[in-house]
Write an enzyme that holds these catalytic residues in place. Structure first.
Site, PDB file in Angstrom:
ATOM      1  N   GLU A 130       0.832  -1.213   0.000  1.00 11.82           N
ATOM      2  CA  GLU A 130       0.000   0.000   0.000  1.00 11.82           C
ATOM      3  C   GLU A 130       0.867   1.265   0.000  1.00 11.82           C
ATOM      4  O   GLU A 130       0.536   2.278   0.616  1.00 11.82           O
ATOM      5  CB  GLU A 130      -0.958   0.032   1.193  1.00 11.82           C
ATOM      6  N   GLY A 131       1.972   1.197  -0.695  1.00 10.17           N
ATOM      7  CA  GLY A 131       2.923   2.320  -0.691  1.00 10.17           C
ATOM      8  C   GLY A 131       3.866   2.131   0.485  1.00 10.17           C
ATOM      9  O   GLY A 131       3.426   2.090   1.633  1.00 10.17           O
TER      10      GLY A 131
END
Lengths: 254, 602
Positions: free
Chosen positions: B411-412
């Site tokens: 998610e980053g």
């Protein structure tokens, strides 16, 4: 088939309760509450019997403060059709007999074919309400049920109960009072749509007065205290010393 | 405490993103677990019951990659409606709020292999269609995704395009008849790929325009590669996806041509929020296991829970969970406050929902970074409490610690999120969306006339903590301003400075949320208000020290000589952290954990 299930709001069974300093009860402020786990089993059984019968109504009823609405909603979220709350603000001011007589008045209003309840609650542990209710109603009772089969004509039920040392199978005429034991079923979870639908389901409120029930307990709680803490044991060096201590100190051997 | 006139917006208007950095602590009510509705509590309880009674007993099978067991549980969860929370009611969903979706994520993440399976389907696998799908796509797919009849996955990452997601090489070419796109390329690390029926695939049309597509598994030319063998979340399916001349009907194009980045980035906002909240669930469970173990295990004739250094860990675990929980549900509440005002069932409903969530993109990044690092710390403490037993697979904390690690990556990465936090703040300030410059000028004035600075003492129990929060914000905004003035446009290249600024902003949001919540607890949770205060106060003291330390590092990195001396002396005007009897505070928080067998505010 119309089934009435009595449920009780009880403190979360996994949390250690604290006593009020003055010994008038347990501290309930800030404690999480849930439906008596045995009552959840009773709700599940009622839902299954209704599904098997292909129709009918499951009513959940409780006696408690307005907060007990949360526990009724739990039953409604599982799938019960409507709720009944008999408002009572002080659990210590009523006893099993008052509860049984109140439920009798609810039964008189609703005329169910069957009353299902948990065998006992984890707070009072008295295991009296189902039996007293059956007596007040003059109905048959089957307690500690681990299996319930309602006859096709709905006139009787075959109940397997967990007795000491084995299983006993009874046939009871309906209407009857059946109390649920641990192994009766595995309750379902409240589904998300179930929780949403529960919001819209009706909960009727009553008071003891409106039901014509005298709030006159036969048992009053005098005080609450925690069991004494276990004292430290002692290690003995020999069997002789042990026997000696049991005879002369503990005085449990002659 | 003496409150200076900050640029606080009034509590009647909607809170904007990053308002916490400029508004005084507690200037508007925040959502907290104490304020959940009866339904929200029931949804959480239902998810938690399911997790504990259905999923936990089957962890050994799940972790051994027994897909049949995983799918059996998946479909049971679908029957109970757990995938349908934020799908609109007109497409078979429940249309519930973000907070409810977060509560479900928190409960499910006790077993992370399980929760990523759910999240890849109901989160990143379904929301692109909810947010960006057209009417026909929503009608066709959402009812089946809501029940789990169709299982979804999200395919963005490629072997050469990880953090730099938009650099992917997968391409899509329109057929001459205009009826299909032909997709070619490959995707990496696709959760649920082993059994998903549907993939949200990103590809560049004609090698240029980055665009989303809905691709069915049955498409000819689509191959799923072998399972990866992972450090953690071993029970979840992670495979590559190979696309060789895959024919995708033109009507499966998702959103607009060339606007795939909008899908990808907005889905990440929700993904980060859910990930952060999920970490809270796993952390609470790790604390519960640790407390129970420590109460049972005896060494030197005493329970482990009686030893100070074990109690210290409980206090630290509980306090960091408290901060994460406070900022996490505050964020969900901020999003819900905006979403609740959007008219449902309109053509632009979902694009407004996306905007409402995007408003709090910074908060979502903070939640992701803070939550994932909090869980790593908590899981590590949990292993230490368990001693040698914590190192063997038989004990759940071993799994939790391994599973935790990936949260800082997907998610980053936390590094990417750290770059985004100050970067986005400055971008919004430049656009005039944030009164950062006004606040910064106020701070300059205060630092030159210290009598104007917030005070660290006062009659109320939380006055010191409130003062610490206000001073931390001043140090943070001062450092941001100094860095921005020094580097101007080139600040984007100064990764280490940016990361330190991000850490300061993160600390501010966490402190502000914990202290605001503790203030509300006086009335919301009176019996446990003391525990709230102890944790908020402890957290504020620790965070304040780290903010001052980071501020000094930033200044020392951007200036030298007299300029540096001037900046540092201004920063020194901020008061020192007051005395805190930390050992006593640790004892008190630990006692609350021991009494409740885990996180003390359940």
């Amino acid at each position: 088939m119309k089934i009435l299930v009595a449920v009780k709001r009880v403190p979360d069974t996994t949390v250690k309760l604290k006593l009020k300093p003055d010994g008038t009860g347990v501290v309930t402020d800030g404690v999480n509450f849930e439906v008596n786990p045995f009552d959840v089993i009773a709700v599940e059984e009622a839902l299954r019997l209704k599904e098997k019968a292909g129709g009918g109504e499951v009513i959940v009823a409780t006696i408690g403060s307005k907060d007990a609405t949360q526990q009724l909603r739990h039953g409604l979220a599982m799938g019960a059709d409507r709720g009944i709350l008999v408002v009572n603000d002080d659990d210590n001011a009523i006893d099993a007999d008052v509860v049984a007589r109140t439920l009798k008045a609810v039964v008189a209003k609703e005329q169910p074919t069957l009353v299902l309840v948990g065998k006992q609650s984890p707070d009072g542990e008295s295991n009296q309400v189902p039996q007293m209710l059956a007596e007040h109603l003059g109905w048959p009772q089957a307690t500690f049920a681990s299996k319930v089969v309602v006859a096709a004509d709905k006139a009787s039920a075959e109940v397997t109960r967990e007795a000491d040392g084995g299983l006993e199978t009874l046939s009871v005429r309906l209407p009857a009072v059946i109390s649920a034991d641990l192994r009766l079923n595995e309750p379902r979870y409240a589904s998300l749509p179930g929780i949403m639908k529960a919001k819209a389901k009706k909960i009727d409120e009553f008071t003891f007065e409106s039901l014509g029930v005298a709030k006159a307990p036969k048992v009053t709680a005098v005080g609450f205290f925690a069991p004494p803490e276990r004292k430290a044991g002692a290690v003995v060096a020999s069997v002789e010393e042990l026997v000696n201590k049991l005879k002369n100190e503990a005085k449990v051997l002659g | 405490m003496a409150q200076t006139a900050q640029s606080a917006s009034t509590s009647t208007e909607l809170a904007k993103g990053v308002a916490f950095l400029m508004d005084p602590v507690g200037s508007r009510p925040i959502q907290t677990p104490e304020r959940f509705t009866e339904e929200q509590r029931l949804f959480h309880k239902s998810a938690l019951d399911f997790l504990r009674h259905e999923v936990l007993p089957r962890v050994p099978e799940i972790e051994a990659k027994n897909t049949a067991v995983l799918l059996e549980l998946f479909h049971k969860a679908g029957d109970l409606g757990f995938f349908s929370a934020t799908i609109p009611t007109e497409y078979g969903g429940m249309g519930l709020d973000e907070t409810t979706a977060m509560l479900i994520s928190e409960a499910m993440n006790i077993v992370e292999s399980w929760s990523v399976t759910l999240g890849a389907h109901a989160g990143i696998g379904t929301l692109p269609i909810v947010f960006f799908g057209n009417e026909a796509q929503c009608q066709k797919w959402l009812p089946k995704l809501a029940t789990g009849e169709v299982i979804s996955a999200y395919a963005l990452t490629e072997n050469n395009a990880g953090s730099d997601a938009l650099s992917g090489r997968t391409r899509a070419d329109l057929t001459p008849d205009g009826k299909h796109y032909i997709l070619n390329g490959s995707k990496m690390f696709i959760t649920n790929a082993g059994f998903a029926d549907l993939f949200i695939v990103f590809a560049k049309i004609a090698g240029e325009k980055f665009t989303g597509f809905i691709v069915e598994r049955s498409s000819e030319g689509l191959t799923v590669g072998p399972e990866e063998h992972k450090m953690g979340i071993r029970g979840s399916s992670t495979c590559p996806l190979i696309l060789e001349d895959v024919l995708v009907p033109a009507e499966n194009l998702l959103g607009e041509i060339g606007k795939g980045h909008k899908i990808a980035f907005n889905i990440l906002n929700v993904g980060r929020e859910k990930l952060g909240i999920g970490c809270i669930g796993a952390a609470k469970y790790a604390l519960e296991l640790s407390v129970k173990y420590a109460k049972d295990r005896k060494q030197f004739g005493k329970c482990l829970s009686e030893f100070e250094l074990i109690q210290q860990k409980f206090a630290q675990m509980a306090t960091s969970i408290y901060a994460a929980e406070s900022l996490g549900y505050r964020t969900a509440g901020l999003m819900d406050a905006r979403i609740s005002l959007i008219a449902k069932g309109q053509p632009d409903t979902q694009s407004k929902v996306v905007q409402a969530i995007e408003e709090f993109a910074i908060e979502a990044s903070i939640l992701k970074v803070f939550g994932s690092e909090m869980l790593d710390d908590v899981a590590d403490h949990a292993i230490q409490v368990h001693g040698g037993y914590g190192f063997v697979e038989e004990y759940q904390v071993e799994r939790i610690a391994r599973d935790s690690r990936v949260n800082r990556i997907f998610e980053g990465t936390n590094e990417i999120n750290r770059m985004l936090i100050p970067g986005t703040i400055l971008k919004r300030a430049m656009k005039g969306e944030l009164p950062l410059l006004d606040f910064s000028m106020q701070i300059m004035a205060e630092l030159q006339e210290p009598a104007k600075l917030p005070k660290l003492d006062g009659p109320a129990p939380l006055d010191t903590a409130r003062g610490l929060v206000e001073c931390a914000k001043r140090a943070t905004v001062y450092a941001i301003q100094a860095a921005a003035q020094t580097y101007m446009q080139a600040l984007g290249e100064q990764q280490e400075v940016l990361a330190r600024l991000a850490d300061m902003v993160i600390a501010c949001y966490a402190m502000d949320s914990a202290v605001a919540r503790a203030g509300q607890a006086d009335t919301d949770d009176a019996r446990r208000a003391t525990t709230h205060r102890e944790m908020a106060n402890l957290f504020a003291h620790e965070a304040y020290e780290s903010v001052l330390r980071e501020a000094n590092w930033v200044l020392e990195s951007i200036a030298e000589g007299d300029a540096l001396a001037g900046m540092k002396s201004l920063l020194k005007t901020l008061p020192e952290r007051p005395v805190l009897a930390v050992v006593k505070v640790h004892r008190a928080i630990a006692a609350a954990c021991i009494e409740t067998n885990g996180y003390p505010l359940v």
